[in-house]
Design an enzyme around this catalytic site. Structure first.
Site, PDB file in Angstrom:
ATOM      1  N   ASP A 212       1.249  -0.391   7.988  1.00  0.00           N
ATOM      2  CA  ASP A 212       0.500   0.813   7.644  1.00  0.00           C
ATOM      3  C   ASP A 212      -0.524   0.515   6.544  1.00  0.00           C
ATOM      4  O   ASP A 212      -0.212  -0.146   5.552  1.00  0.00           O
ATOM      5  CB  ASP A 212       1.495   1.881   7.148  1.00  0.00           C
ATOM      6  CG  ASP A 212       0.810   3.167   6.759  1.00  0.00           C
ATOM      7  OD1 ASP A 212       0.174   3.770   7.630  1.00  0.00           O
ATOM      8  OD2 ASP A 212       0.902   3.558   5.572  1.00  0.00           O
ATOM      9  N   GLU A 254      -2.576  -1.727  11.194  1.00  0.00           N
ATOM     10  CA  GLU A 254      -3.333  -0.486  11.155  1.00  0.00           C
ATOM     11  C   GLU A 254      -4.477  -0.697  10.166  1.00  0.00           C
ATOM     12  O   GLU A 254      -4.327  -0.487   8.960  1.00  0.00           O
ATOM     13  CB  GLU A 254      -2.486   0.704  10.686  1.00  0.00           C
ATOM     14  CG  GLU A 254      -3.239   2.007  10.897  1.00  0.00           C
ATOM     15  CD  GLU A 254      -3.223   3.005   9.757  1.00  0.00           C
ATOM     16  OE1 GLU A 254      -3.722   4.119   9.939  1.00  0.00           O
ATOM     17  OE2 GLU A 254      -2.729   2.679   8.652  1.00  0.00           O
TER      18      GLU A 254
HETATM   19  C1  GLC Z   1      -1.739   5.778   7.688  1.00  0.00           C
HETATM   20  C2  GLC Z   1      -0.915   6.748   8.494  1.00  0.00           C
HETATM   21  C3  GLC Z   1      -1.147   8.133   7.992  1.00  0.00           C
HETATM   22  C4  GLC Z   1      -0.800   8.203   6.515  1.00  0.00           C
HETATM   23  C5  GLC Z   1      -1.539   7.122   5.737  1.00  0.00           C
HETATM   24  C6  GLC Z   1      -1.000   6.979   4.346  1.00  0.00           C
HETATM   25  O1  GLC Z   1      -3.075   5.946   7.866  1.00  0.00           O
HETATM   26  O2  GLC Z   1      -1.231   6.621   9.851  1.00  0.00           O
HETATM   27  O3  GLC Z   1      -0.406   9.066   8.709  1.00  0.00           O
HETATM   28  O4  GLC Z   1      -1.125   9.452   5.998  1.00  0.00           O
HETATM   29  O5  GLC Z   1      -1.382   5.851   6.344  1.00  0.00           O
HETATM   30  O6  GLC Z   1       0.260   6.348   4.391  1.00  0.00           O
END
Ligand code: GLC
Length: 605
Positions: A212, A254
């Protein structure tokens, strides 16, 4: 089942399972409530594995399930080594993973690597003084002026990446909400602590992680604080640990950025196995509204080759807003105007809606977009509920609009939970168009003409066309701008790809789809490697709401015969002239290109 040969890559090909995988993103809280307390749980998800196996998905991606005050959907972790009590226990997680593995389904989970909740004991200690043992576990500063080049991600709700802490009398750094302080990866203890988290869950049997918010791990003066070399070095360190101790487990990045920046997270094949292709997603929505292939072909042309043994992860929708960070201002205005007509549909820098309502419930468009998702280069990720074309609730706050309970049946609470309605974590949809009375799994399973059955059939077809996993892609020349046609080609291996790794229990059972895979079509070309064969699949899509002609430049395949994949229907052989096809409104077709040129009548059923 066949598998493509990871071209030229060394190592165990069974470790490349993720190149042939359909992921299913699931919100544990929203899937199924096994203990009637109004919140979905791990036991509930486990109880629905039969359904997921029937659907034909290969790997679950679990959204965060750690303890959390839940101020950001669980992305605000307060204990990395536990399961949120609402979702069950570590034992429930292990049972879920083992049951999934028995069905040939792998399981990965979110690793919220960049930050914690402000209620995490590490932060509670860190903020308590400037001298405590965890004083440097987070990023502190005397003023809020440092790193002005770093953008504020949630700019609609946060004014700065710094927030003042009254106890310590200093500012702490956060790239997301102010209740999510960033960990300080310059501190070797932090870097080591997160590796311990990685080992902990992999030892319990998880098949990998979605990393993440991975671009933000480090901060450096004069930079945007994204994609820094130090961040890549740390990702390599995690990868090294996986390769050494957990071969076959994966990392999925991500990293919301332009393709060239994101591709850096593959490293030279020594960082992440997969990266989400963020910019492709909004361009698919632009393309079908403009009825032009250009937005898609343009972003694909900007997409670099990726190292052997890597893969893009592609998606239509997920648990966040339809993010419009990686588009031009003009494109963003266009997408807001087309897809967020009510200002309540906007969330952060994007649109907080699900697939079906974005498409005004047009099933043909949903099929078209899924046909693209399943044939473009990458491993597709399906968001829970989208397989039944669930709707959203734009009156709920933040991104809860797209996180409502899964709709299983027309029964109370949509069959999600037997708790009192008032106790549910979020209300299920009850409107006449997308409510659980109208849209639910039970009804769609009983109706062979439903979207659910259609998608399941497409997943069966995709499984029979392994070249869609890692084959090359050639976009075809076509004078009609509404036609997006390409050929995926490469060598495929006639052998099973990796069985799901054992976590010490019974051997994995292959997924039964209930449908026979299509009979392979010979391309007539000699395979370069014994045991393999060439496969070429022509995919044609009409992005227009009207019927369209397609004249395709298929010169390299002259003499071959396209065989339509779903019905095994042979079409006229490719000649010297451009190949003519007609497609209905939002129509699509996949053809395997066969060397066999028997007369048409001979092959008809
Ligand atoms: C990522 C997640 C999102 C979250 C962010 C902060 O982008 O997909 O849902 O709010 O991280 O952790």
């Amino acid at each position: 089942m066949s598998a493509t040969v990871p071209s030229g890559s060394s190592g165990d090909p069974s470790h490349h399972w993720f190149q042939h995988t359909v992921f299913y993103e699931v919100l544990v809280r929203g899937f199924f409530d096994a203990n009637d307390d109004g919140t979905g749980d791990l036991a509930g998800l486990r109880a629905k594995l039969d359904y997921l196996q029937w659907l034909g998905i290969d790997c679950l991606w679990l959204l965060p399930f750690n303890p959390s005050p839940m101020r950001d959907g669980g992305y605000d972790v307060s204990d990395f080594f536990q399961v949120h009590p609402d979702y069950g226990t570590i034992g429930d997680l292990v049972a879920l993973v083992e049951d999934a593995h028995r069905r040939g389904i792998r399981v990965i989970a979110d690793l919220v690597i960049n930050h914690t909740s402000d209620q995490h004991p590490w932060f509670v200690e860190s903020r308590s003084s400037r001298t405590n043992p965890k004083a440097d576990w987070y990023v502190w500063n005397d003023d809020d002026k440092r790193w002005p080049e770093a953008r504020v991600v949630f700019a609609d709700v946060e004014r700065s990446n710094w927030t003042f802490d009254d106890t310590r009398k200093q500012y702490y750094w956060h790239r997301f909400y102010s209740h999510q302080p960033d960990l300080n990866y310059d501190n070797p203890e932090v870097a080591e602590a997160m590796l311990e988290v990685v080992r902990f869950w992999l030892d319990l049997g998880l098949d990998g992680f979605r990393l993440d918010a991975v671009p933000y791990l480090f901060q450096r003066d004069g930079t945007s604080g994204e994609h820094l070399p130090e961040t890549h070095a740390y990702v390599r360190r995690i990868r090294k640990q996986l390769d050494a101790e957990y071969p076959g487990r994966i990392l999925l990045a991500e990293a919301n950025g332009w393709p060239a920046d994101v591709a850096d997270y593959f490293g030279t094949g020594d960082e992440c196995h997969l990266c989400f292709h963020f910019p492709l997603m909004p361009r698919l929505f632009t393309a079908v509204r403009r009825e032009q292939r250009y937005p898609v072909t343009e972003i694909l042309s900007q997409t670099p080759e990726i190292p052997d043994g890597c893969q893009w992860a592609i998606f239509l929708r997920n648990h966040d807003e339809l993010t419009l960070e990686q588009v031009t201002d003009e494109e963003r205005d266009y997408l807001f105007a087309e897809y967020a007509k009510d200002p309540r549909m906007k969330r952060h820098m994007g649109i907080g809606r699900r697939l079906a309502p974005l498409l005004d419930g047009d099933r043909r468009l949903a099929e078209l977009l899924y046909a693209l998702l399943l044939s473009l280069p990458g491993s597709p990720v399906v968001y829970y509920g989208d397989e039944i074309l669930m709707g959203d609730n734009i009156y709920l706050g933040d991104r809860d609009s797209v996180r409502t309970p899964m709709q299983w049946s027309p029964d109370r609470n949509g069959g999600f939970s037997r708790a009192d309605f008032a106790r549910l974590y979020l209300p299920p949809l009850m409107d006449p168009v997308y409510g659980y009375g109208a849209v639910n799994v039970e009804a769609q399973m009983r109706n062979p003409g439903s979207f659910l059955h259609w998608l399941r059939g497409m997943l069966v077809q995709r499984r029979s066309l392994p070249v869609l996993g890692v084959g090359r892609m050639e976009v075809l020349d076509c004078p009609n701008p509404s036609i997006l046609a390409f050929v995926r080609s490469g060598e495929v291996l006639e052998a099973s790809i990796a069985a799901v790794p054992s976590t010490g229990q019974e051997p994995a059972v292959p997924v039964s789809t209930g449908q026979e895979p299509a009979v392979p079509v010979s391309t007539g070309q000699e395979p370069a490697v014994p045991g393999h064969r060439s496969q070429a699949v022509l995919c044609v899509h009409n992005l227009s709401r009207f019927a369209q002609p397609a004249l395709l430049d298929l010169a390299p395949w002259e003499g071959m015969r396209p065989v339509e994949v779903l019905g095994r229907v042979p079409f006229p052989a490719v000649g010297a002239e451009p190949y003519p096809l007609a497609l209905g409104p939002y129509g699509y077709s996949w053809f395997e290109l066969s060397a066999s040129v028997e007369p048409l009548g001979a092959q008809e059923p």
